[in-house]
Design a protein around this motif. Structure first.
Motif, mmCIF file in Angstrom:
data_model
loop_
_atom_site.group_PDB
_atom_site.id
_atom_site.type_symbol
_atom_site.label_atom_id
_atom_site.label_comp_id
_atom_site.label_asym_id
_atom_site.label_seq_id
_atom_site.Cartn_x
_atom_site.Cartn_y
_atom_site.Cartn_z
ATOM 1 N N ARG A 1 -25.289 -24.757 8.954
ATOM 2 C CA ARG A 1 -25.296 -26.209 8.762
ATOM 3 C C ARG A 1 -26.734 -26.692 8.612
ATOM 4 N NH1 ARG A 1 -20.607 -29.318 12.215
ATOM 5 N NH2 ARG A 1 -18.869 -27.977 11.585
ATOM 6 N N ILE A 2 -26.981 -27.365 7.505
ATOM 7 C CA ILE A 2 -28.330 -27.821 7.173
ATOM 8 C C ILE A 2 -28.380 -29.348 7.196
ATOM 9 C CG2 ILE A 2 -30.064 -27.948 5.350
ATOM 10 C CD1 ILE A 2 -29.935 -25.208 6.607
ATOM 11 N N THR A 3 -29.250 -29.880 8.032
ATOM 12 C CA THR A 3 -29.498 -31.318 8.048
ATOM 13 C C THR A 3 -30.526 -31.650 6.970
ATOM 14 O OG1 THR A 3 -29.069 -31.418 10.423
ATOM 15 C CG2 THR A 3 -30.279 -33.268 9.448
ATOM 16 N N GLU A 4 -30.222 -32.652 6.166
ATOM 17 C CA GLU A 4 -31.082 -33.013 5.049
ATOM 18 C C GLU A 4 -31.648 -34.416 5.234
ATOM 19 O OE1 GLU A 4 -28.407 -32.542 1.711
ATOM 20 O OE2 GLU A 4 -29.251 -30.556 1.334
ATOM 21 N N ALA A 5 -32.667 -34.701 4.447
ATOM 22 C CA ALA A 5 -33.225 -36.051 4.372
ATOM 23 C C ALA A 5 -33.356 -36.399 2.903
ATOM 24 C CB ALA A 5 -34.585 -36.113 5.070
ATOM 25 N N THR A 6 -32.601 -37.372 2.448
ATOM 26 C CA THR A 6 -32.548 -37.673 1.018
ATOM 27 C C THR A 6 -33.773 -38.425 0.514
ATOM 28 O OG1 THR A 6 -31.295 -39.677 1.532
ATOM 29 C CG2 THR A 6 -30.041 -37.697 0.974
ATOM 30 N N ASP A 7 -34.664 -38.829 1.410
ATOM 31 C CA ASP A 7 -35.853 -39.567 0.987
ATOM 32 C C ASP A 7 -37.042 -38.656 0.735
ATOM 33 O OD1 ASP A 7 -36.165 -38.830 3.604
ATOM 34 O OD2 ASP A 7 -37.127 -40.700 4.230
ATOM 35 N N CYS A 8 -36.823 -37.339 0.730
ATOM 36 C CA CYS A 8 -37.946 -36.417 0.585
ATOM 37 C C CYS A 8 -37.483 -35.195 -0.188
ATOM 38 C CB CYS A 8 -38.467 -36.022 1.968
ATOM 39 S SG CYS A 8 -39.827 -34.853 1.916
ATOM 40 N N TYR A 9 -38.234 -34.804 -1.234
ATOM 41 C CA TYR A 9 -37.879 -33.642 -2.040
ATOM 42 C C TYR A 9 -37.774 -32.378 -1.183
ATOM 43 C CZ TYR A 9 -38.695 -36.140 -6.434
ATOM 44 O OH TYR A 9 -38.617 -37.016 -7.476
ATOM 45 N N GLY A 10 -38.662 -32.250 -0.211
ATOM 46 C CA GLY A 10 -38.720 -31.034 0.582
ATOM 47 C C GLY A 10 -37.617 -30.895 1.598
ATOM 48 N N ALA A 11 -36.798 -31.923 1.780
ATOM 49 C CA ALA A 11 -35.755 -31.869 2.803
ATOM 50 C C ALA A 11 -34.358 -31.904 2.189
ATOM 51 C CB ALA A 11 -35.929 -33.019 3.786
ATOM 52 N N VAL A 12 -34.237 -31.370 0.992
ATOM 53 C CA VAL A 12 -32.957 -31.269 0.291
ATOM 54 C C VAL A 12 -32.783 -29.816 -0.147
ATOM 55 C CG1 VAL A 12 -31.638 -32.017 -1.730
ATOM 56 C CG2 VAL A 12 -33.083 -33.653 -0.506
ATOM 57 N N VAL A 13 -31.562 -29.300 -0.076
ATOM 58 C CA VAL A 13 -31.288 -27.941 -0.538
ATOM 59 C C VAL A 13 -31.104 -27.957 -2.053
ATOM 60 C CG1 VAL A 13 -29.745 -25.966 -0.415
ATOM 61 C CG2 VAL A 13 -30.220 -27.298 1.655
ATOM 62 N N TRP A 14 -31.990 -27.261 -2.757
ATOM 63 C CA TRP A 14 -31.911 -27.178 -4.212
ATOM 64 C C TRP A 14 -31.196 -25.889 -4.615
ATOM 65 C CZ3 TRP A 14 -33.059 -31.576 -6.496
ATOM 66 C CH2 TRP A 14 -33.939 -32.450 -5.850
ATOM 67 N N PRO A 15 -30.581 -25.854 -5.821
ATOM 68 C CA PRO A 15 -29.819 -24.677 -6.243
ATOM 69 C C PRO A 15 -30.619 -23.374 -6.236
ATOM 70 C CG PRO A 15 -29.280 -26.539 -7.650
ATOM 71 C CD PRO A 15 -30.416 -26.993 -6.766
ATOM 72 N N SER A 16 -31.929 -23.431 -6.467
ATOM 73 C CA SER A 16 -32.733 -22.204 -6.456
ATOM 74 C C SER A 16 -32.658 -21.502 -5.104
ATOM 75 C CB SER A 16 -34.197 -22.521 -6.786
ATOM 76 O OG SER A 16 -34.338 -22.935 -8.116
ATOM 77 N N ALA A 17 -32.558 -22.275 -4.034
ATOM 78 C CA ALA A 17 -32.449 -21.683 -2.696
ATOM 79 C C ALA A 17 -31.132 -20.928 -2.562
ATOM 80 C CB ALA A 17 -32.560 -22.765 -1.625
ATOM 81 N N LEU A 18 -30.054 -21.474 -3.114
ATOM 82 C CA LEU A 18 -28.758 -20.798 -3.065
ATOM 83 C C LEU A 18 -28.797 -19.495 -3.862
ATOM 84 C CD1 LEU A 18 -27.994 -23.728 -2.127
ATOM 85 C CD2 LEU A 18 -25.782 -23.336 -3.207
ATOM 86 N N VAL A 19 -29.455 -19.523 -5.014
ATOM 87 C CA VAL A 19 -29.587 -18.317 -5.836
ATOM 88 C C VAL A 19 -30.318 -17.218 -5.061
ATOM 89 C CG1 VAL A 19 -30.768 -17.372 -7.859
ATOM 90 C CG2 VAL A 19 -29.444 -19.493 -8.058
ATOM 91 N N LEU A 20 -31.405 -17.580 -4.396
ATOM 92 C CA LEU A 20 -32.174 -16.596 -3.636
ATOM 93 C C LEU A 20 -31.373 -16.083 -2.438
ATOM 94 C CD1 LEU A 20 -34.640 -14.944 -3.085
ATOM 95 C CD2 LEU A 20 -35.822 -16.990 -2.246
ATOM 96 N N CYS A 21 -30.688 -16.967 -1.733
ATOM 97 C CA CYS A 21 -29.856 -16.545 -0.593
ATOM 98 C C CYS A 21 -28.747 -15.601 -1.039
ATOM 99 C CB CYS A 21 -29.252 -17.761 0.105
ATOM 100 S SG CYS A 21 -30.447 -18.760 1.013
ATOM 101 N N TYR A 22 -28.119 -15.903 -2.157
ATOM 102 C CA TYR A 22 -27.049 -15.051 -2.680
ATOM 103 C C TYR A 22 -27.589 -13.661 -3.014
ATOM 104 C CZ TYR A 22 -23.199 -13.491 -5.679
ATOM 105 O OH TYR A 22 -22.157 -12.785 -6.242
ATOM 106 N N PHE A 23 -28.776 -13.609 -3.602
ATOM 107 C CA PHE A 23 -29.392 -12.322 -3.909
ATOM 108 C C PHE A 23 -29.669 -11.529 -2.637
ATOM 109 C CE2 PHE A 23 -33.214 -9.731 -4.147
ATOM 110 C CZ PHE A 23 -32.876 -8.849 -5.174
ATOM 111 N N LEU A 24 -30.230 -12.173 -1.627
ATOM 112 C CA LEU A 24 -30.548 -11.479 -0.379
ATOM 113 C C LEU A 24 -29.297 -10.892 0.261
ATOM 114 C CD1 LEU A 24 -33.090 -13.988 1.233
ATOM 115 C CD2 LEU A 24 -33.613 -11.877 -0.007
ATOM 116 N N GLU A 25 -28.210 -11.649 0.232
ATOM 117 C CA GLU A 25 -26.975 -11.186 0.848
ATOM 118 C C GLU A 25 -26.314 -10.060 0.063
ATOM 119 O OE1 GLU A 25 -23.494 -13.730 2.621
ATOM 120 O OE2 GLU A 25 -23.050 -13.278 0.533
ATOM 121 N N THR A 26 -26.266 -10.183 -1.243
ATOM 122 C CA THR A 26 -25.524 -9.227 -2.057
ATOM 123 C C THR A 26 -26.355 -8.002 -2.441
ATOM 124 O OG1 THR A 26 -26.084 -10.483 -4.060
ATOM 125 C CG2 THR A 26 -23.973 -10.971 -2.990
#
Length: 223
Positions: free
Chosen positions: A35-60
């Motif tokens: 579970r990830i808490t986000e802050a929509t007022d800041c670019y750095g506090a949002v999960v972007w799709p590139s992070a999901l791509v990297l996580c998927y690679f690490l797992e698989t």
């Protein structure tokens, strides 16, 4: 094939069934609900799709990229998703970002790794290009992996970003870098990056305009 894998990656994300006072998103990686808490007022506090791509690679790819007991630093960690997944996969992780993001980053890392990870991750300030030798001395800091997701976008700190990669990377360090291409400036950064590092594209997702790269210092990839 691209669309099938992208669909699988995006299925790892879920949202709360009930609206709460805290904005959060959920993800399924490394056998855990994150579970990830986000802050929509800041670019750095949002999960972007590139992070999901990297996580998927690490797992698989956990066999060819075995993170157990490896030292990992994530630059521009943001919400901490990549650092959390690397930690759950057994790595000794240092998650870094700007000082104003550290509170939310620390919250997410602690909430999702406490009593779940072999090594408790460390959260540390890293402003690209600033006090690198003071905070990450070359003589004592060694990282097996540098990870980065969506750190190249329209900002004025690309020189500092390249300097940070250069400082943290030893001859045997592997960089795993997921990047969304938006503007010509990003393409120019890739060209500059390749003056210091050998770069190999290991995954490409045209439907997301995201590429995942592996990099090492010049001449070290083949070695």
């Amino acid at each position: 094939e691209d669309e099938q894998i992208v669909a699988e990656i995006m299925r790892r994300r879920f949202f709360p069934a009930l609206i709460t006072h805290k904005t959060w998103e959920g993800f399924h990686f490394a056998g855990h609900e994150i579970r990830i808490t986000e802050a929509t007022d800041c670019y750095g506090a949002v999960v972007w799709p590139s992070a999901l791509v990297l996580c998927y690679f690490l797992e698989t790819n956990s066999k060819q990229c075995n993170l157990v007991d490896k030292t990992v630093i994530e630059i521009g960690a943001g919400t901490g998703l990549v650092s959390i997944v690397a930690s759950l996969l057994g790595a000794l992780v240092t998650a870094t970002d700007l000082p104003e993001l550290l509170g939310n980053l620390q919250h997410n890392v602690l909430q999702n790794t406490k009593l779940k990870s072999k090594h408790q991750p460390c959260v540390k300030e890293l402003s690209w290009g600033i006090d690198l030798e003071k905070n990450f001395p070359r003589s004592s800091c060694h990282f097996d992996y540098i990870m980065a997701a969506d750190v190249v976008y329209y900002h004025p700190f690309l020189d500092e970003l390249l300097l940070t990669f250069d400082h943290l990377c030893k001859n045997d360090t592997v960089i795993l870098w997921a990047m969304k291409f938006r503007l010509e400036k990003e393409n120019q950064f890739v060209d500059r990056f390749q003056t210091l590092f050998d770069l190999e594209m290991i995954s490409n997702f045209p439907s997301l305009n995201i590429a995942l790269y592996k990099a090492m210092r010049k001449g070290m990839m083949k070695a």
